[in-house]
Design a protein around this motif. Structure first.
Motif, short mmCIF file in Angstrom:
data_model
loop_
_atom_site.label_atom_id
_atom_site.label_comp_id
_atom_site.label_asym_id
_atom_site.label_seq_id
_atom_site.Cartn_x
_atom_site.Cartn_y
_atom_site.Cartn_z
N GLY A 47 0.78 -1.23 0.00
CA GLY A 47 0.00 0.00 0.00
C GLY A 47 0.81 1.27 0.00
O GLY A 47 0.25 2.37 0.07
N PHE A 48 2.12 1.14 -0.09
CA PHE A 48 2.97 2.32 0.01
C PHE A 48 3.17 3.03 -1.33
O PHE A 48 3.19 2.42 -2.38
N VAL A 49 3.36 4.33 -1.20
CA VAL A 49 3.72 5.21 -2.30
C VAL A 49 5.06 5.83 -1.90
O VAL A 49 5.24 6.25 -0.75
N HIS A 50 6.00 5.87 -2.82
CA HIS A 50 7.30 6.47 -2.54
C HIS A 50 7.18 7.98 -2.67
O HIS A 50 6.76 8.49 -3.70
N CYS A 51 7.52 8.69 -1.61
CA CYS A 51 7.44 10.16 -1.63
C CYS A 51 8.70 10.73 -0.96
O CYS A 51 8.64 11.23 0.16
N PRO A 74 17.41 -3.25 4.18
CA PRO A 74 17.13 -4.34 3.22
C PRO A 74 16.30 -5.50 3.78
O PRO A 74 15.51 -6.09 3.06
N GLN A 75 16.44 -5.81 5.05
CA GLN A 75 15.70 -6.95 5.61
C GLN A 75 14.29 -6.60 6.08
O GLN A 75 13.53 -7.48 6.49
N ASP A 76 13.87 -5.33 6.00
CA ASP A 76 12.54 -4.93 6.44
C ASP A 76 11.47 -5.47 5.48
O ASP A 76 11.61 -5.36 4.26
N VAL A 77 10.43 -6.05 6.04
CA VAL A 77 9.33 -6.59 5.26
C VAL A 77 8.21 -5.54 5.25
O VAL A 77 7.65 -5.23 6.30
N PRO A 78 7.89 -4.96 4.09
CA PRO A 78 6.94 -3.85 4.02
C PRO A 78 5.59 -4.12 4.67
O PRO A 78 5.09 -3.30 5.45
N TRP A 79 4.97 -5.27 4.38
CA TRP A 79 3.65 -5.55 4.94
C TRP A 79 3.72 -5.60 6.46
O TRP A 79 2.88 -5.05 7.16
N SER A 80 4.76 -6.24 7.00
CA SER A 80 4.92 -6.35 8.46
C SER A 80 5.18 -5.00 9.10
O SER A 80 4.61 -4.69 10.16
N GLU A 81 6.02 -4.19 8.48
CA GLU A 81 6.32 -2.86 9.02
C GLU A 81 5.06 -1.99 9.02
O GLU A 81 4.80 -1.25 9.96
N HIS A 82 4.29 -2.09 7.96
CA HIS A 82 3.04 -1.33 7.86
C HIS A 82 2.08 -1.77 8.96
O HIS A 82 1.51 -0.94 9.67
N ALA A 83 1.91 -3.08 9.12
CA ALA A 83 0.99 -3.61 10.13
C ALA A 83 1.43 -3.25 11.55
O ALA A 83 0.59 -2.98 12.41
N SER A 86 0.77 0.70 11.84
CA SER A 86 -0.59 1.17 11.55
C SER A 86 -1.54 -0.03 11.51
O SER A 86 -2.11 -0.36 10.46
N PRO A 87 -1.71 -0.70 12.66
CA PRO A 87 -2.48 -1.95 12.67
C PRO A 87 -3.95 -1.80 12.27
O PRO A 87 -4.57 -2.77 11.86
N ASP A 88 -4.49 -0.60 12.36
CA ASP A 88 -5.90 -0.39 12.02
C ASP A 88 -6.12 0.03 10.57
O ASP A 88 -7.25 0.34 10.19
N CYS A 89 -5.08 0.06 9.77
CA CYS A 89 -5.21 0.48 8.38
C CYS A 89 -6.15 -0.48 7.64
O CYS A 89 -5.89 -1.67 7.55
N ALA A 90 -7.23 0.07 7.10
CA ALA A 90 -8.22 -0.75 6.39
C ALA A 90 -7.65 -1.38 5.12
O ALA A 90 -8.12 -2.43 4.69
N PHE A 91 -6.64 -0.76 4.53
CA PHE A 91 -6.03 -1.35 3.34
C PHE A 91 -5.44 -2.72 3.67
O PHE A 91 -5.52 -3.65 2.86
N LEU A 92 -4.86 -2.86 4.84
CA LEU A 92 -4.24 -4.12 5.24
C LEU A 92 -5.28 -5.24 5.40
O LEU A 92 -4.96 -6.41 5.25
N GLN A 93 -6.52 -4.87 5.73
CA GLN A 93 -7.58 -5.86 5.89
C GLN A 93 -8.42 -6.04 4.62
O GLN A 93 -9.29 -6.90 4.57
N MET A 94 -8.15 -5.23 3.61
CA MET A 94 -8.95 -5.26 2.39
C MET A 94 -8.78 -6.60 1.67
O MET A 94 -7.67 -7.10 1.53
N LYS A 95 -9.90 -7.15 1.23
CA LYS A 95 -9.80 -8.37 0.43
C LYS A 95 -9.31 -8.00 -0.96
O LYS A 95 -9.12 -6.83 -1.27
N SER A 96 -9.15 -8.97 -1.78
CA SER A 96 -8.65 -8.76 -3.13
C SER A 96 -9.47 -7.70 -3.86
O SER A 96 -10.70 -7.65 -3.74
#
Length: 147
Positions: A47-51, A74-83, A86-96
């Motif tokens: 869900g990230f945008v580079h800015c 380099p070893q950071d996992v984007p989905w895990s870092e986001h979660a 920002s554990p309540d981010c609705a994008f992370l819970q969004m289905k396909s």
């Protein structure tokens, strides 16, 4: 254009970032490419945008919750870092995206706009506090000189 206006414009166009391809396009200057967990593809999937800024080349922002993260390794996992941050981010819970009903999209977009308004209000309040602090300092200096 002020910093707040630039951020406002950037966040406002995030409505286009539901598209994985559009998010991926923002990573053209991303410093991590190979042999790492935070490739442009994985960043965009999370869900990230580079800015980037001049001083911070690895700043990313979730197009949905507007959480900004920097200091990637380099070893950071984007989905895990986001979660984690920002554990309540609705994008992370969004289905396909393909399985999303129209009403679900409208609810998501309502939440994204609410996040945007909340972020802008917080930025305006912070700017106002900074202005008040500067004026207070100037008044103290003036009154110290006058006495």
């Amino acid at each position: 254009m002020s910093h707040a206006e630039i951020l406002s414009c950037r966040f406002l166009c995030f409505d286009q970032m539901y598209s994985f391809e559009k998010r991926l396009q923002t990573f053209s200057d991303w410093p991590f490419r190979e042999d790492c967990q935070c490739t442009p593809e994985l960043m965009a999937k999370a869900g990230f945008v580079h800015c980037p800024s001049e001083n911070e080349p690895d700043v990313v922002c979730c197009f949905y919750c507007l959480k900004e993260l920097e200091g990637w390794e380099p070893q950071d996992v984007p989905w895990s870092e986001h979660a984690k941050r920002s554990p309540d981010c609705a994008f992370l819970q969004m289905k396909s995206w393909d399985e999303l009903a129209a009403i679900e999209f409208f609810h998501l977009e309502h939440g994204r706009i609410r996040n945007y308004i909340r972020k802008m209000v917080h930025m305006k309040i912070a700017h106002f506090r900074d202005e008040v602090e500067n004026i207070s300092k100037n008044l103290r200096v003036i009154f110290e000189i006058a006495t």
